[in-house]
Motif scaffolding. Structure first.
Motif, PDB file in Angstrom:
ATOM      1  N   UNK A  59       0.850  -1.178   0.000  1.00  0.00           N
ATOM      2  CA  UNK A  59       0.000   0.000   0.000  1.00  0.00           C
ATOM      3  C   UNK A  59       0.885   1.227   0.000  1.00  0.00           C
ATOM      4  N   UNK A  60       1.905   1.196  -0.858  1.00  0.00           N
ATOM      5  CA  UNK A  60       3.021   2.142  -0.787  1.00  0.00           C
ATOM      6  C   UNK A  60       2.661   3.557  -1.190  1.00  0.00           C
ATOM      7  N   UNK A  61       1.561   3.745  -1.918  1.00  0.00           N
ATOM      8  CA  UNK A  61       1.185   5.091  -2.342  1.00  0.00           C
ATOM      9  C   UNK A  61       2.294   5.767  -3.115  1.00  0.00           C
ATOM     10  N   UNK A  62       2.554   7.020  -2.767  1.00  0.00           N
ATOM     11  CA  UNK A  62       3.593   7.795  -3.453  1.00  0.00           C
ATOM     12  C   UNK A  62       4.973   7.585  -2.848  1.00  0.00           C
ATOM     13  N   UNK A  63       5.077   6.727  -1.837  1.00  0.00           N
ATOM     14  CA  UNK A  63       6.382   6.380  -1.286  1.00  0.00           C
ATOM     15  C   UNK A  63       6.758   7.040   0.017  1.00  0.00           C
ATOM     16  N   UNK A  64       5.804   7.608   0.729  1.00  0.00           N
ATOM     17  CA  UNK A  64       6.124   8.253   2.002  1.00  0.00           C
ATOM     18  C   UNK A  64       6.736   7.264   2.984  1.00  0.00           C
ATOM     19  N   UNK A  65       7.749   7.727   3.692  1.00  0.00           N
ATOM     20  CA  UNK A  65       8.414   7.005   4.771  1.00  0.00           C
ATOM     21  C   UNK A  65       9.250   5.810   4.307  1.00  0.00           C
ATOM     22  N   UNK A  66       9.518   5.700   3.018  1.00  0.00           N
ATOM     23  CA  UNK A  66      10.426   4.660   2.554  1.00  0.00           C
ATOM     24  C   UNK A  66      11.872   5.074   2.849  1.00  0.00           C
ATOM     25  N   UNK A  67      12.614   4.311   3.641  1.00  0.00           N
ATOM     26  CA  UNK A  67      14.003   4.667   3.960  1.00  0.00           C
ATOM     27  C   UNK A  67      14.880   4.651   2.710  1.00  0.00           C
ATOM     28  N   UNK A  68      15.751   5.621   2.606  1.00  0.00           N
ATOM     29  CA  UNK A  68      16.604   5.727   1.424  1.00  0.00           C
ATOM     30  C   UNK A  68      17.771   4.752   1.445  1.00  0.00           C
ATOM     31  N   UNK A  69      18.076   4.195   2.609  1.00  0.00           N
ATOM     32  CA  UNK A  69      19.235   3.302   2.721  1.00  0.00           C
ATOM     33  C   UNK A  69      18.836   1.828   2.694  1.00  0.00           C
ATOM     34  N   UNK A  75       2.265   1.892   5.641  1.00  0.00           N
ATOM     35  CA  UNK A  75       2.126   3.214   6.224  1.00  0.00           C
ATOM     36  C   UNK A  75       0.746   3.808   5.954  1.00  0.00           C
ATOM     37  N   UNK A  76      -0.073   3.874   6.972  1.00  0.00           N
ATOM     38  CA  UNK A  76      -1.424   4.461   6.902  1.00  0.00           C
ATOM     39  C   UNK A  76      -2.174   3.896   5.691  1.00  0.00           C
ATOM     40  N   UNK A  77      -2.265   2.592   5.639  1.00  0.00           N
ATOM     41  CA  UNK A  77      -2.914   1.929   4.513  1.00  0.00           C
ATOM     42  C   UNK A  77      -3.861   0.812   4.912  1.00  0.00           C
ATOM     43  N   UNK A  78      -3.684   0.213   6.087  1.00  0.00           N
ATOM     44  CA  UNK A  78      -4.430  -1.006   6.387  1.00  0.00           C
ATOM     45  C   UNK A  78      -5.935  -0.785   6.448  1.00  0.00           C
ATOM     46  N   UNK A  79      -6.387   0.443   6.706  1.00  0.00           N
ATOM     47  CA  UNK A  79      -7.829   0.701   6.754  1.00  0.00           C
ATOM     48  C   UNK A  79      -8.452   0.713   5.358  1.00  0.00           C
TER      49      UNK A  79
END
Length: 255
Positions: A46-56, A101-105
């Motif tokens: 539920x990745x959406x636009x990619x918020x909170x994806x760690x860059x490393x 991230x803020x997707x399970x609902x």
């Protein structure tokens, strides 16, 4: 979202400006990064636009909405696979960790989706969500009561999530900074004027389930009370808080 839940938000229709308002807040991201410590490969469902994806980390993203997948490009994120939480096209234990991230609902079958996350994840599962039992902590419950009721019906209880995931689960209450960059409802706890902007409301899916006349009534009342000073008289203390502990939660589940 729970199976057969009547409130299904259509991101392909309504999510075109989502990434403009819902962005990674670096102060909240620190908790996510810490929770993913030790992982090299991470699945984001539920990745959406990619918020909170760690860059490393080596990120593999899964997102069902074409509109949301397309917004990843403008934010420098790698493409996402087409898919849903309930049917992940990966082998057992394919990833070190997974995140949602803020997707399970929004999921059609919460238990099936969570069990799929556990199946493909060797170690920790990190879920950001909102606790429906704490939605009344913010002044928005006073001004937007029906909206908060809608939110409460959509978010699964924290207990239902941890019980399904099993293992050792840690639940963190995440402090929300005053100038939070991620435009969910409680992000504006001390900036009520933001709700007068339609784009802000459009980036919060619950408003999409509210009748237009009810929304108009809520916004008119808030606008009038801000102009008269009534809001500040009743809730002005929120403007002085550097952080706010509301309903934002981070669940870290280890096998």
């Amino acid at each position: 979202m729970m199976k057969n839940h009547p409130l299904t938000f259509n991101y392909d229709k309504h999510g075109h400006q989502y990434a403009s308002y819902r962005r990674t807040d670096s102060r909240i991201a620190k908790y996510v990064v810490a929770a993913l410590s030790g992982a090299i490969s991470v699945l984001n469902v539920g990745a959406g636009a990619g918020s909170y994806e760690p860059e490393d980390k080596y990120i593999v993203a899964v997102e069902p909405s074409e509109v949301m997948r397309n917004q990843r490009h403008t934010h420098g994120k790698p493409p996402a696979l087409i898919g849903t939480a309930e049917q992940l096209p990966f082998d057992d234990d394919a990833f070190d960790a997974s995140m949602a991230m803020v997707t399970i609902h929004h999921w059609q079958d919460l238990k099936k989706g969570l069990k799929e996350l556990r199946r493909v994840t060797r170690n920790q599962i990190v879920i950001m969500t909102f606790d429906p039992a704490a939605l009344d902590r913010c002044w928005t419950a006073h001004y937007f009561p029906e909206l908060i009721q809608i939110e409460g019906s959509r978010y699964p209880s924290i207990a239902s999530i941890t019980e399904t995931l099993g293992g050792a689960c840690e639940v963190q209450a995440i402090p929300i900074p005053f100038d939070c960059k991620d435009g969910f409802q409680e992000a504006f706890y001390g900036r009520p004027e933001a709700f007068l902007e339609k784009g802000v409301r459009a980036s919060q899916s619950a408003w999409g389930f509210l009748a237009s006349d009810v929304e108009a009534t809520y916004i008119r009342r808030l606008s009038e009370d801000l102009e008269s000073g009534a809001w500040d008289k009743a809730f002005g203390k929120y403007r002085k808080l550097t952080t706010f502990i509301g309903s934002l939660r981070l669940i870290i589940a280890k096998p």
